[in-house]
Each structure stands twice: as structure tokens, then as C-alpha cells.
Scaffold this motif. Sequence first.
Motif, PDB file in Angstrom:
ATOM      1  N   LYS A  71       0.662  -1.504  -0.225  1.00  0.00           N
ATOM      2  CA  LYS A  71      -0.403  -0.016   0.247  1.00  0.00           C
ATOM      3  C   LYS A  71       0.680   1.436  -0.223  1.00  0.00           C
ATOM      4  O   LYS A  71       0.349   2.343  -0.259  1.00  0.00           O
ATOM      5  N   ASP A  72       1.930   1.254   0.634  1.00  0.00           N
ATOM      6  CA  ASP A  72       2.843   1.992   0.160  1.00  0.00           C
ATOM      7  C   ASP A  72       4.386   2.434   0.473  1.00  0.00           C
ATOM      8  O   ASP A  72       4.508   0.240   0.235  1.00  0.00           O
ATOM      9  N   SER A  73       5.347   2.707   0.268  1.00  0.00           N
ATOM     10  CA  SER A  73       7.630   2.524   0.060  1.00  0.00           C
ATOM     11  C   SER A  73       7.663   1.752   1.004  1.00  0.00           C
ATOM     12  O   SER A  73       7.924   0.591   0.947  1.00  0.00           O
ATOM     13  N   ASN A  74       6.594   1.287   2.406  1.00  0.00           N
ATOM     14  CA  ASN A  74       7.231   0.827   3.672  1.00  0.00           C
ATOM     15  C   ASN A  74       6.607  -0.958   3.278  1.00  0.00           C
ATOM     16  O   ASN A  74       7.687  -1.410   3.698  1.00  0.00           O
ATOM     17  N   SER A  75       5.314  -0.667   2.607  1.00  0.00           N
ATOM     18  CA  SER A  75       4.944  -1.781   2.487  1.00  0.00           C
ATOM     19  C   SER A  75       6.208  -2.893   1.316  1.00  0.00           C
ATOM     20  O   SER A  75       5.454  -3.945   1.420  1.00  0.00           O
ATOM     21  N   PHE A  76       5.971  -2.114   0.976  1.00  0.00           N
ATOM     22  CA  PHE A  76       7.075  -2.545  -0.600  1.00  0.00           C
ATOM     23  C   PHE A  76       7.832  -3.023  -0.353  1.00  0.00           C
ATOM     24  O   PHE A  76       8.705  -4.024  -0.716  1.00  0.00           O
ATOM     25  N   SER A  77       8.824  -2.207   0.483  1.00  0.00           N
ATOM     26  CA  SER A  77      10.725  -2.609   0.909  1.00  0.00           C
ATOM     27  C   SER A  77      10.198  -4.031   1.796  1.00  0.00           C
ATOM     28  O   SER A  77      11.134  -5.072   1.656  1.00  0.00           O
ATOM     29  N   LEU A  78       8.974  -4.033   3.343  1.00  0.00           N
ATOM     30  CA  LEU A  78       8.599  -5.408   3.121  1.00  0.00           C
ATOM     31  C   LEU A  78       8.511  -6.627   2.570  1.00  0.00           C
ATOM     32  O   LEU A  78       9.241  -7.758   2.744  1.00  0.00           O
ATOM     33  N   ALA A  79       7.862  -6.244   2.087  1.00  0.00           N
ATOM     34  CA  ALA A  79       7.516  -7.281   1.105  1.00  0.00           C
ATOM     35  C   ALA A  79       8.654  -7.562   0.275  1.00  0.00           C
ATOM     36  O   ALA A  79       9.085  -8.723  -0.264  1.00  0.00           O
ATOM     37  N   ILE A  80       9.637  -6.936  -0.604  1.00  0.00           N
ATOM     38  CA  ILE A  80      10.847  -7.268  -1.036  1.00  0.00           C
ATOM     39  C   ILE A  80      11.755  -8.664   0.089  1.00  0.00           C
ATOM     40  O   ILE A  80      12.647  -9.179  -0.697  1.00  0.00           O
ATOM     41  N   GLN A  81      11.806  -7.677   0.876  1.00  0.00           N
ATOM     42  CA  GLN A  81      12.483  -8.288   1.457  1.00  0.00           C
ATOM     43  C   GLN A  81      12.136  -9.719   2.277  1.00  0.00           C
ATOM     44  O   GLN A  81      13.094 -10.629   2.160  1.00  0.00           O
ATOM     45  N   VAL A  82      11.012  -9.711   2.584  1.00  0.00           N
ATOM     46  CA  VAL A  82      10.470 -11.160   2.562  1.00  0.00           C
ATOM     47  C   VAL A  82      10.762 -12.129   1.247  1.00  0.00           C
ATOM     48  O   VAL A  82      11.185 -12.647   1.584  1.00  0.00           O
ATOM     49  N   ALA A  83      10.416 -11.634   0.073  1.00  0.00           N
ATOM     50  CA  ALA A  83      10.634 -12.569  -0.795  1.00  0.00           C
ATOM     51  C   ALA A  83      11.730 -12.557  -1.128  1.00  0.00           C
ATOM     52  O   ALA A  83      12.553 -13.636  -1.471  1.00  0.00           O
ATOM     53  N   VAL A  84      12.994 -11.844  -0.888  1.00  0.00           N
ATOM     54  CA  VAL A  84      14.309 -12.227  -1.030  1.00  0.00           C
ATOM     55  C   VAL A  84      14.757 -13.556  -0.254  1.00  0.00           C
ATOM     56  O   VAL A  84      15.708 -13.898  -0.125  1.00  0.00           O
ATOM     57  N   LYS A  85      13.943 -12.934   1.512  1.00  0.00           N
ATOM     58  CA  LYS A  85      14.730 -13.756   2.681  1.00  0.00           C
ATOM     59  C   LYS A  85      14.310 -15.577   1.616  1.00  0.00           C
ATOM     60  O   LYS A  85      14.963 -16.031   2.734  1.00  0.00           O
ATOM     61  N   LYS A  86      12.480 -15.425   1.321  1.00  0.00           N
ATOM     62  CA  LYS A  86      12.722 -16.831   1.232  1.00  0.00           C
ATOM     63  C   LYS A  86      13.303 -17.097   0.647  1.00  0.00           C
ATOM     64  O   LYS A  86      13.189 -18.646   0.382  1.00  0.00           O
ATOM     65  N   ALA A  87      13.646 -16.247  -0.840  1.00  0.00           N
ATOM     66  CA  ALA A  87      14.207 -16.720  -2.111  1.00  0.00           C
ATOM     67  C   ALA A  87      15.877 -17.745  -1.262  1.00  0.00           C
ATOM     68  O   ALA A  87      16.376 -18.649  -2.449  1.00  0.00           O
ATOM     69  N   VAL A 170      22.512  -7.194   0.233  1.00  0.00           N
ATOM     70  CA  VAL A 170      22.088  -8.733   0.101  1.00  0.00           C
ATOM     71  C   VAL A 170      22.603  -9.419  -1.216  1.00  0.00           C
ATOM     72  O   VAL A 170      23.034 -10.693  -1.092  1.00  0.00           O
ATOM     73  N   ILE A 171      23.043  -7.937  -2.314  1.00  0.00           N
ATOM     74  CA  ILE A 171      24.085  -8.568  -3.083  1.00  0.00           C
ATOM     75  C   ILE A 171      25.736  -8.638  -3.076  1.00  0.00           C
ATOM     76  O   ILE A 171      26.144  -9.898  -3.426  1.00  0.00           O
ATOM     77  N   LYS A 172      26.128  -8.350  -2.371  1.00  0.00           N
ATOM     78  CA  LYS A 172      27.328  -8.062  -1.870  1.00  0.00           C
ATOM     79  C   LYS A 172      28.108  -9.695  -1.013  1.00  0.00           C
ATOM     80  O   LYS A 172      28.487 -10.519  -1.492  1.00  0.00           O
ATOM     81  N   LYS A 173      26.189 -10.100  -0.173  1.00  0.00           N
ATOM     82  CA  LYS A 173      26.385 -11.943   0.402  1.00  0.00           C
ATOM     83  C   LYS A 173      26.571 -12.478  -0.833  1.00  0.00           C
ATOM     84  O   LYS A 173      27.053 -13.665  -1.097  1.00  0.00           O
ATOM     85  N   LEU A 174      25.725 -13.105  -1.816  1.00  0.00           N
ATOM     86  CA  LEU A 174      25.511 -13.009  -2.858  1.00  0.00           C
ATOM     87  C   LEU A 174      26.122 -13.914  -3.692  1.00  0.00           C
ATOM     88  O   LEU A 174      26.952 -14.641  -4.168  1.00  0.00           O
TER      89      LEU A 174
END
Length: 176
Positions: A71-87, A170-174
Amino acid sequence: NRLSIWLQGSYGTGKSHSTSVIKHLLSDNLNEIDDFLIKLEENIQIKKRLENFRQKHKICPVILKGSGNIKDSNSFSLAIQVAVKKAFPFLTIKNDFETLISLIEDENSHIDWNSVIEGAQIKIYVNSINGLVAKLKENDLSIYTKLVDYLSKKNTHISTNSLNDWLKEVIKKLKE
């Protein structure tokens, strides 16, 4: 190094299929895309570009589907973080949910979390600190948002990750 694609469109227009094809072409083993490369025989330039790209680069796709909770930039950021951690579950970089969990579990924290649960009006969802942590471990966006909003109103601000900086880490760690 930090290239992303945002694909948006109406239901049933082929977004999921398109992203699956792109993911297949850019991340699966080269021998697994031979069937597609054969179809490119008539366009040898595109075939060679794809083969050269794949030989030189490794792609780690993270696909986020169904953005209804964003719904906003914060929820977008959280959604991306969750998707990356899941992947990439092996990543040790904390997302915002994990950072908040660490704060709750910190014995030196001066926050009365039982009072916060009451004040944030989330007692109907969680009736204890353990329940709160469990919901945050489930990446419950509603609980997270109510908690952070309440704390902010009480002048306790939870630091959140800059999505750009977090993704750089994340990219650095990958790459490591």
C-alpha cells in the motif's frame, strides 16, 4: 548489478507466464534452455546475445507475485525483503521483521512489550510476547505496521532498512 523489472497489468494478461519464461531463460542451466535456443535459429543474433549473456552472468531472480498487501513504500520494502529472504534462506542479513524481533527479544530493551500489545490494539491477534514474535516470524504485515505505528506515536521509532542499501548488502553477500 542492481537491475529490477516491475511488471504490472490486468488479471489474465500473461504476467506470471512472462516472468516464468524470463526466469527460465536467465537462471536455469544452459542445457535446460536448449529447446528455446533451437527456436531462435532463425534469429541467430538474439540467440548469440542470450548465450553470451548467460555464459558471463549469473542471475538470481526473485519474483514477487500478488502485490495486494503493498500500500505504500514501507509495505513495498517489507514485501521485497520477505521475498528475497524466502528465495535465499541462507542469508544472514536481517530484514525489518527480524530487526524488530531482535528488539523484542533484547533483554536490555526498556520497552514494556505487554503494554505495547495492549496499546497497539493487537491483543486479539497476539496475547503474549511469544505470540507477537511468532506473528512477526510469519512476516505478518498488519501486526508489524500496527506495532511500528503505535511505537512511533509514543516517540519510539524503529529504524528500518533502506531498501536500496539492504539490497546492496544482499548482493554483496550473494557474490561472496
